[in-house]
Write an enzyme that holds these catalytic residues in place. Structure first.
Site, PDB file in Angstrom:
ATOM      1  N   ASP A  24       0.862  -1.187   0.000  1.00 29.99           N
ATOM      2  CA  ASP A  24       0.000   0.000   0.000  1.00 29.99           C
ATOM      3  C   ASP A  24       0.900   1.239   0.000  1.00 29.99           C
ATOM      4  O   ASP A  24       1.441   1.629   1.038  1.00 29.99           O
ATOM      5  CB  ASP A  24      -0.910   0.006   1.235  1.00 29.99           C
ATOM      6  CG  ASP A  24      -2.044  -1.013   1.116  1.00 29.99           C
ATOM      7  OD1 ASP A  24      -1.946  -1.932   0.284  1.00 29.99           O
ATOM      8  OD2 ASP A  24      -3.029  -0.896   1.885  1.00 29.99           O
ATOM      9  N   LYS A  53      -6.627   3.253  -3.157  1.00 29.46           N
ATOM     10  CA  LYS A  53      -7.039   3.251  -1.746  1.00 29.46           C
ATOM     11  C   LYS A  53      -7.313   4.671  -1.283  1.00 29.46           C
ATOM     12  O   LYS A  53      -6.588   5.605  -1.647  1.00 29.46           O
ATOM     13  CB  LYS A  53      -5.927   2.597  -0.911  1.00 29.46           C
ATOM     14  CG  LYS A  53      -6.159   2.579   0.594  1.00 29.46           C
ATOM     15  CD  LYS A  53      -5.002   1.874   1.284  1.00 29.46           C
ATOM     16  CE  LYS A  53      -5.072   2.005   2.801  1.00 29.46           C
ATOM     17  NZ  LYS A  53      -3.937   1.339   3.485  1.00 29.46           N
ATOM     18  N   LYS A  74      -9.913   0.095  -2.416  1.00 23.43           N
ATOM     19  CA  LYS A  74      -9.810  -0.198  -0.988  1.00 23.43           C
ATOM     20  C   LYS A  74     -10.249   1.030  -0.210  1.00 23.43           C
ATOM     21  O   LYS A  74      -9.642   2.098  -0.313  1.00 23.43           O
ATOM     22  CB  LYS A  74      -8.381  -0.584  -0.598  1.00 23.43           C
ATOM     23  CG  LYS A  74      -8.224  -0.865   0.904  1.00 23.43           C
ATOM     24  CD  LYS A  74      -6.815  -1.303   1.240  1.00 23.43           C
ATOM     25  CE  LYS A  74      -6.595  -1.398   2.746  1.00 23.43           C
ATOM     26  NZ  LYS A  74      -5.204  -1.793   3.089  1.00 23.43           N
TER      27      LYS A  74
END
Length: 219
Positions: free
Chosen positions: A90, A153, A182
């Site tokens: 991430d 995300k 996400k």
């Protein structure tokens, strides 16, 4: 929905987190069979060892939490995290470059996406939606997709706001179906998690994954 656990990524990214908290995170993830656990790079080797052969993705963060690091540093972090067993990365994109109208975020993301994909790893890019207006959010999503990101995300959890239903809807309208979303940041309740999934989120990153599952079982 009979597989809520496979949307939930149990997250522990606090400055003061302890070994006992990490061990609890692992136990709960195995018991609930969450899709993944997200921990700082410091804990990767331990969590990899403890997860063993479980079908749970080991996730870590790169350039966290502000994305200020230069590309060489992020590349180093990425390669080291992969060596230590991370399945998914991430990455906080370069907010400072984006807001300075530079093309650098796309160049950086493409370079790191290539590294991840050569090692059969997943790249999720954190764009910090709280710092973007609608036009910027759309543009950010397209930059991430063009650069080869597997997921976009919403948040690090360190901004003024986290995931929002309206942001997820716009992201889903913008991104192709091959790019996941996400949602993360401030997701504490079952109702909110379900709203985000309905809006288009494929993953829910939350420190409240166990509580959400307990609420879901109670109906």
């Amino acid at each position: 929905m009979n597989n809520l656990n496979r949307f939930l990524e149990s997250t522990l990214l606090r400055a003061t987190m302890t070994a006992s908290e990490v061990e609890l995170l692992i136990r709960e993830a195995i018991e609930e069979q969450f899709v993944g656990v997200c921990v700082p790079p410091f804990w990767l080797k331990k969590v990899r060892r403890e997860l063993g052969e479980e079908s749970i993705q080991l996730v870590t963060v790169i350039g966290f939490p502000f994305g200020y690091s230069d590309t060489a540093t992020k590349v180093f972090e990425t390669k080291k995290a992969i060596r230590q067993g991370a399945d998914e990365l991430d990455l906080v994109w370069s907010q400072t470059a984006y807001h300075s109208d530079m093309n650098w975020p796309k160049i950086e993301l493409a370079q790191i996406a290539k590294i991840c994909h050569e090692e059969e790893r997943i790249l999720k890019v954190i764009i910090e939606t709280a710092n973007l207006n609608e036009q910027q959010l759309t543009e950010a999503c397209l930059i991430c997709e063009d650069a080869g990101a597997d997921f976009v995300k919403t948040s690090t959890g360190y901004a003024s706001a986290g995931a929002k239903v309206e942001d997820i809807k716009l992201m889903r309208e913008t991104l192709s179906s091959s790019v996941g979303i996400k949602a993360s940041g401030g997701i504490k309740t079952l109702d909110f998690a379900l709203e985000l999934i309905k809006a288009g989120a494929d993953r829910i990153g939350t420190s409240s994954a166990k509580a959400i599952m307990d609420a879901w079982r109670k109906g």
